[in-house]
Write a protein that holds these residues in place. Structure first.
Motif, mmCIF file in Angstrom:
data_model
loop_
_atom_site.group_PDB
_atom_site.id
_atom_site.type_symbol
_atom_site.label_atom_id
_atom_site.label_comp_id
_atom_site.label_asym_id
_atom_site.label_seq_id
_atom_site.Cartn_x
_atom_site.Cartn_y
_atom_site.Cartn_z
ATOM 1 N N GLU A 1 -0.183 -2.604 -1.042
ATOM 2 C CA GLU A 1 -0.755 -1.266 -1.016
ATOM 3 C C GLU A 1 0.262 -0.143 -0.860
ATOM 4 O OE1 GLU A 1 -4.041 -0.928 1.665
ATOM 5 O OE2 GLU A 1 -4.911 -2.857 1.072
ATOM 6 N N VAL A 2 1.367 -0.395 -0.176
ATOM 7 C CA VAL A 2 2.361 0.656 0.041
ATOM 8 C C VAL A 2 3.528 0.521 -0.932
ATOM 9 C CG1 VAL A 2 3.963 1.694 1.706
ATOM 10 C CG2 VAL A 2 1.722 0.865 2.471
ATOM 11 N N ASN B 1 -4.026 3.280 6.641
ATOM 12 C CA ASN B 1 -2.728 3.581 6.026
ATOM 13 C C ASN B 1 -1.739 2.562 6.569
ATOM 14 O OD1 ASN B 1 -0.304 4.519 5.066
ATOM 15 N ND2 ASN B 1 -0.533 6.609 5.844
ATOM 16 N N LEU B 2 -1.433 1.544 5.758
ATOM 17 C CA LEU B 2 -0.636 0.418 6.240
ATOM 18 C C LEU B 2 0.796 0.810 6.585
ATOM 19 C CD1 LEU B 2 -1.899 -2.491 3.981
ATOM 20 C CD2 LEU B 2 -2.380 -2.080 6.382
ATOM 21 N N SER C 1 4.316 -10.669 10.208
ATOM 22 C CA SER C 1 3.791 -11.870 9.553
ATOM 23 C C SER C 1 2.359 -11.673 9.077
ATOM 24 C CB SER C 1 3.870 -13.066 10.518
ATOM 25 O OG SER C 1 3.073 -12.845 11.665
ATOM 26 N N ILE C 2 1.595 -10.856 9.788
ATOM 27 C CA ILE C 2 0.189 -10.662 9.436
ATOM 28 C C ILE C 2 -0.003 -9.597 8.360
ATOM 29 C CG2 ILE C 2 -2.021 -9.787 10.334
ATOM 30 C CD1 ILE C 2 -1.308 -11.225 12.978
ATOM 31 N N TRP C 3 0.769 -8.512 8.424
ATOM 32 C CA TRP C 3 0.502 -7.349 7.572
ATOM 33 C C TRP C 3 1.476 -7.149 6.419
ATOM 34 C CZ3 TRP C 3 -3.999 -4.852 7.939
ATOM 35 C CH2 TRP C 3 -4.743 -4.987 9.116
ATOM 36 N N ILE C 4 2.561 -7.926 6.368
ATOM 37 C CA ILE C 4 3.577 -7.673 5.343
ATOM 38 C C ILE C 4 3.037 -7.865 3.928
ATOM 39 C CG2 ILE C 4 4.479 -10.038 5.385
ATOM 40 C CD1 ILE C 4 6.545 -6.827 4.985
#
Length: 412
Positions: free
Chosen positions: A242-243, A365-366, A233-236
């Motif tokens: 970016e990815v 690097n996500l 939920s925080i990084w998606i």
């Protein structure tokens, strides 16, 4: 009394609509907040983690105090502290103050939990699990709605703070409602309902779990289950940008797909529960789906796959699996439900603090953040499998004579 219970529960559910927004409002505004707080993305991740630290401080104590001082007080305090959190993060200009307000927000969230979960069980004694899982649905609706609101704000070139103001306004209305108009049952009256079912509990309580073995397994489960859904939920959104290479609107929409999956799972779980599917079956299935979908998200970072996996991860990891875990642990420890709940919620609070510290260190690097989430999901699946084995080892000898009793106990 039924109308009063519905209106009071509506206020609490509205609170959790904002709780869902509070989980993602900082990551959804990462770039602007990093500049305002004079830090970088890793610094913002530390602030997000501090919310979990605030929960760690009080999660074990607040439940006990809620039993002694009443549900209303802690729901009010939780709402007020949440308002302080939103207002403080919006206005502060340093990382130190942002950390302080994040801890206050975590304490507010713990207070809301300690007042709201018991209050709903007391308002709806015959539908406890469904009442509590529905909280997850409202939190997911909040997570679905906020990215749409922020996308509108960005598209219209408006001040980013309007999303914070919206949350503050809703919380203020609910606090006033809970303070002056909500009706909570006298907890002593609940003993009549509990006594009427005491023979069922006693029959099902001939065997119970081992606090060291099963307590450790459920603590690991609570940590990983909370960590898995928090990281996604925080990084998606940033992962999509970016990815995967998605644009701003499309990447923010991933959180909305994730939330739709969560809401869908809550509805399906309620439907299947009424048709006899046991909570232990949900536990293992949902953790397995979480692991596989996160692995696919990591291995195939394309827009179509990311969109689909965001929905599936939301379905399996954020659709009430934590609440199901609490219910299952209550079956293992029928006479120590408070201790059982405290173990899981404390473990999940520790996860809320630590996983984002680790994610912040990996944020250069996500893709590594999602890989870390894959590892958590694998550990969670293993713990759920071991819990399932322990469940059958303990309770299978009682199955023939009590085919329907587990469902009766958990949903009484």
């Amino acid at each position: 009394m039924k109308n009063r219970a519905l209106s009071t529960s509506a206020g609490m559910y509205l609170n959790y609509l904002i709780v869902g927004m509070s989980i993602i409002i900082l990551p959804q505004n990462m770039d602007v907040l990093a500049k305002q707080w004079q830090t970088n993305l890793a610094g913002v991740a530390v602030v997000i983690s501090a919310v979990g630290l605030g929960r760690v401080f009080v999660s074990l104590v607040s439940g006990v105090l809620s039993d002694k001082l009443g549900r209303r007080l802690f729901i009010i305090l939780g709402g007020l502290l949440s308002i302080v959190f939103f207002l403080g993060e919006l206005l502060c200009t340093s990382l130190t103050l942002a950390l302080i307000f994040a801890i206050i927000g975590g304490i507010g969230g713990a207070f809301l939990d300690s007042g709201t979960y018991p209050a709903l069980m007391e308002l709806f004694p015959e539908h406890k699990t469904i009442a509590n899982v529905t909280l997850k649905a409202f939190a997911s609706i909040g997570q679905f709605t906020l990215p749409l609101v922020i996308s509108f704000i960005v598209a219209q070139h408006l001040w980013y703070g309007w999303s914070f103001i919206m949350c503050i306004a809703v919380l203020a209305v609910v606090v006033l409602f809970i303070t002056f108009f909500a009706h909570f049952p006298v907890r002593e009256q609940q003993t009549n309902v509990q006594h009427s079912n005491s023979h069922v509990v006693k029959n099902h309580s001939k065997k119970s779990g081992n606090i060291w073995i099963d307590g450790l397994l459920f603590a690991i489960f609570g940590y990983t289950a909370d960590g898995v859904f928090l990281l996604v939920s925080i990084w998606i959104t940033k992962y999509g940008q970016e990815v995967v290479g998605m644009n701003d609107v499309s990447s923010r929409a991933l959180v909305s797909y994730y939330s739709v999956g969560s809401i869908s799972c809550v509805l399906l779980t309620i439907w299947l529960s009424h048709r006899g599917v046991k909570d232990i079956q949900f536990l293992l299935s949902y953790m397995a789906i979480s692991f596989v979908s996160l692995l696919v998200l990591y291995l195939f970072p394309t827009p179509v796959i990311s969109t689909l996996m965001a929905f599936i991860v939301g379905f399996s990891a954020a659709g009430g699996v934590m609440q199901i875990g609490i219910t299952v642990m209550g079956t293992f420890f029928p006479n120590e439900k408070g201790t059982a709940t405290g173990i899981i919620t404390t473990a999940s609070a520790i996860a809320g603090f630590t996983v984002n510290l680790i994610a912040g260190a990996l944020a250069t690097n996500l893709a590594n953040v999602i890989l870390f989430d894959v590892g958590l999901a694998l550990i969670g699946f293993i713990s759920a499998a071991l819990i399932t084995i322990r469940y059958h080892h303990i309770f299978d000898s009682q199955t023939e004579q009590k085919t329907a009793v587990p469902l009766t106990v958990k949903h009484s």
